[in-house]
Design an enzyme around this catalytic site. Structure first.
Site, PDB file in Angstrom:
ATOM      1  N   ASP A 202       0.828  -1.210   0.000  1.00 15.47           N
ATOM      2  CA  ASP A 202       0.000   0.000   0.000  1.00 15.47           C
ATOM      3  C   ASP A 202       0.859   1.254   0.000  1.00 15.47           C
ATOM      4  O   ASP A 202       2.024   1.243   0.417  1.00 15.47           O
ATOM      5  CB  ASP A 202      -0.951   0.008   1.198  1.00 15.47           C
ATOM      6  CG  ASP A 202      -0.219  -0.066   2.541  1.00 15.47           C
ATOM      7  OD1 ASP A 202       0.798  -0.785   2.621  1.00 15.47           O
ATOM      8  OD2 ASP A 202      -0.667   0.581   3.514  1.00 15.47           O
TER       9      ASP A 202
ATOM     10  N   ASP B 143       8.882   4.495  -0.985  1.00 18.52           N
ATOM     11  CA  ASP B 143       8.174   3.902   0.151  1.00 18.52           C
ATOM     12  C   ASP B 143       6.983   3.072  -0.324  1.00 18.52           C
ATOM     13  O   ASP B 143       5.873   3.566  -0.417  1.00 18.52           O
ATOM     14  CB  ASP B 143       7.703   5.028   1.070  1.00 18.52           C
ATOM     15  CG  ASP B 143       7.065   4.540   2.341  1.00 18.52           C
ATOM     16  OD1 ASP B 143       7.182   3.357   2.659  1.00 18.52           O
ATOM     17  OD2 ASP B 143       6.432   5.371   3.027  1.00 18.52           O
TER      18      ASP B 143
ATOM     19  N   GLU C 285       0.168  -1.323   5.805  1.00 14.83           N
ATOM     20  CA  GLU C 285       1.227  -0.779   6.663  1.00 14.83           C
ATOM     21  C   GLU C 285       1.072   0.718   6.859  1.00 14.83           C
ATOM     22  O   GLU C 285       1.302   1.235   7.961  1.00 14.83           O
ATOM     23  CB  GLU C 285       2.597  -1.099   6.048  1.00 14.83           C
ATOM     24  CG  GLU C 285       3.781  -0.833   6.977  1.00 14.83           C
ATOM     25  CD  GLU C 285       4.286   0.606   6.951  1.00 14.83           C
ATOM     26  OE1 GLU C 285       5.076   0.965   7.853  1.00 14.83           O
ATOM     27  OE2 GLU C 285       3.889   1.375   6.040  1.00 14.83           O
TER      28      GLU C 285
ATOM     29  N   HIS D  53       6.305   9.877   1.461  1.00 11.41           N
ATOM     30  CA  HIS D  53       5.025  10.545   1.712  1.00 11.41           C
ATOM     31  C   HIS D  53       4.987  11.964   1.148  1.00 11.41           C
ATOM     32  O   HIS D  53       4.012  12.681   1.357  1.00 11.41           O
ATOM     33  CB  HIS D  53       4.697  10.591   3.212  1.00 11.41           C
ATOM     34  CG  HIS D  53       4.538   9.255   3.848  1.00 11.41           C
ATOM     35  ND1 HIS D  53       4.001   9.092   5.114  1.00 11.41           N
ATOM     36  CD2 HIS D  53       4.849   8.011   3.426  1.00 11.41           C
ATOM     37  CE1 HIS D  53       3.997   7.809   5.432  1.00 11.41           C
ATOM     38  NE2 HIS D  53       4.505   7.133   4.418  1.00 11.41           N
TER      39      HIS D  53
END
Length: 401
Positions: A82, A113, A147, A373
């Protein structure tokens, strides 16, 4: 390499295909991701299972590379499937197009990520199998969901099931982070996460009166104490340049709620703080200090722990851990700089360490802006390919412990 060479590289093609699957929060449909991973397993002649430890919406994909001594404890190569949400207006490239620019930067959500790690595992195993290498220990490649939302429907449930227990895991490798210089970060522990809601009650009434014992006064006291604690940690980082972000406790005010009208003194105000507590902090003493502050503020304050993780012992990074010795030896053989740190954030490794399984967090990304992010997240193609070479050495080393 040129842009055309990067675009035609088979490993980069696989990576970009994975990045184009929008497994983005919220309400993720993992079906295309599962299908992609099944194809990858088939290309490597690895058996694959799909299990649902929490519910049908959150699949865990498990590939198996059997070792020559399968009775030995196994190694899991973990990654999460995810990714966090995107704000399209902030991106200069479509976050799910995996565009490559002329400098080889691959733009996509998840490029750092951590879909890169998930396909680097596959590429390293492809290289090792082609070389004739056969590990002593069995490897399981685990691709887990959820996660980025805490792992509560992914790894946390997965480790509690009979399927996971049957894997006989002795070591886990998982994500790390990028670095700005030419060294790598290796994470051996994580801080303890607490999220505390203070429900502060006080005297209510008309906004024109100096009422005693109001919720606002108590709020001021609590915020002052918590932010003072925060300031002490900021100063600790400034005073000791050898400290890393994960070596101190972070304290951040995240939510304030209360009041119904501008001229009414509220009977209740709520404030939430997010704490990531350093591994050398006495948790019992810290909780007592916080409760003492509530009493000093005037009482009438209820504390609700919306998250209260227990202390998890760190993975040993010394000669007492043969997996670490092998891991470190491979990095030295590759002739790269590295530093061992406490991870500033949370990863699925905390669930493994909590049940006594050594876990190492590592992403072979260096000389790269830290864009986890962030908008315009990217990973350089050459950096990605270098990471495959690093993992090839690491997997070979720990597989023969």
């Amino acid at each position: 390499m040129s842009k055309a060479e990067w675009e035609n590289n088979e490993e980069i093609k696989i990576f970009r295909e994975y990045l184009r699957i929008p497994t983005v929060h919220p309400n993720i449909d993992y079906s295309d991701c599962v299908a992609f991973l099944k194809r990858q397993a088939a290309s490597l002649d690895l058996p694959v299972d799909v299990v649902y430890p929490a519910n049908e919406a959150n699949p865990v994909v498990v590939m198996k590379w059997e070792g020559t001594e399968p009775e030995l404890p196994s190694i899991i190569l973990n990654s999460h499937t995810d990714v966090v949400p995107v704000f399209l207006e902030k991106w200069t490239h479509d976050p799910f197009s995996a565009d490559i620019d002329d400098e080889g930067r691959i733009y996509a959500r998840g490029s750092q990520d951590m879909k890169c790690v998930g396909t680097q595992y596959l590429a390293a195993i492809r290289a090792l199998k082609a070389s004739g290498y056969k590990p002593k220990r069995t490897f399981y490649l685990t691709y887990v969901p959820d996660e980025e939302a805490g792992g509560f429907f992914g790894m946390r449930e997965f480790i509690n099931g009979d399927y996971f227990k049957s894997l006989n895991v002795g070591l886990s490798l998982d994500e790390g982070s990028s670095t700005l210089d030419d060294s790598y970060y290796v994470y051996y522990a994580e801080r303890t996460g607490w999220q505390i809601r203070f429900k502060i009650s006080g005297t209510a009434g008309h906004g024109s009166i100096l009422l005693p014992n109001t919720a606002g006064e108590k709020l001021n006291y609590i915020v002052d104490k918590m932010m003072g604690f925060r300031a002490s940690q900021v100063q600790a980082l400034k005073n000791d340049k050898s400290r890393f972000y994960g070596d101190v406790t972070t304290v951040n005010l995240t939510i304030v709620q209360g009041g119904v009208q501008r001229n009414v003194v509220p009977a209740l105000i709520e404030v939430v703080f997010d704490l990531r507590i350093a591994i050398d902090v006495d948790l019992v003493a810290l909780e007592k200090q916080i409760r003492d502050w509530c009493d000093e503020a005037g009482g009438g304050i209820e504390i609700i722990f919306e998250q209260k993780d227990e202390f998890v012992p760190p993975t040993k990074v010394d000669d007492s851990n043969p997996f670490w010795t092998a891991f470190e030896g491979a990095l030295k053989e590759f002739d790269v700089k590295y530093h061992t740190y406490v991870c500033p954030g949370n990863t699925d490794s905390r669930f493994l360490r909590a049940i006594g399984i050594p876990a190492i967090g590592f992403s072979p990304i260096r000389n790269t802006p830290i864009l986890l992010h962030d908008h315009d997240e990217y990973l350089g193609a050459d950096t990605y390919l270098e990471g495959i070479k690093v993992y090839t050495k690491l997997i070979a080393a720990v597989g023969n412990v």
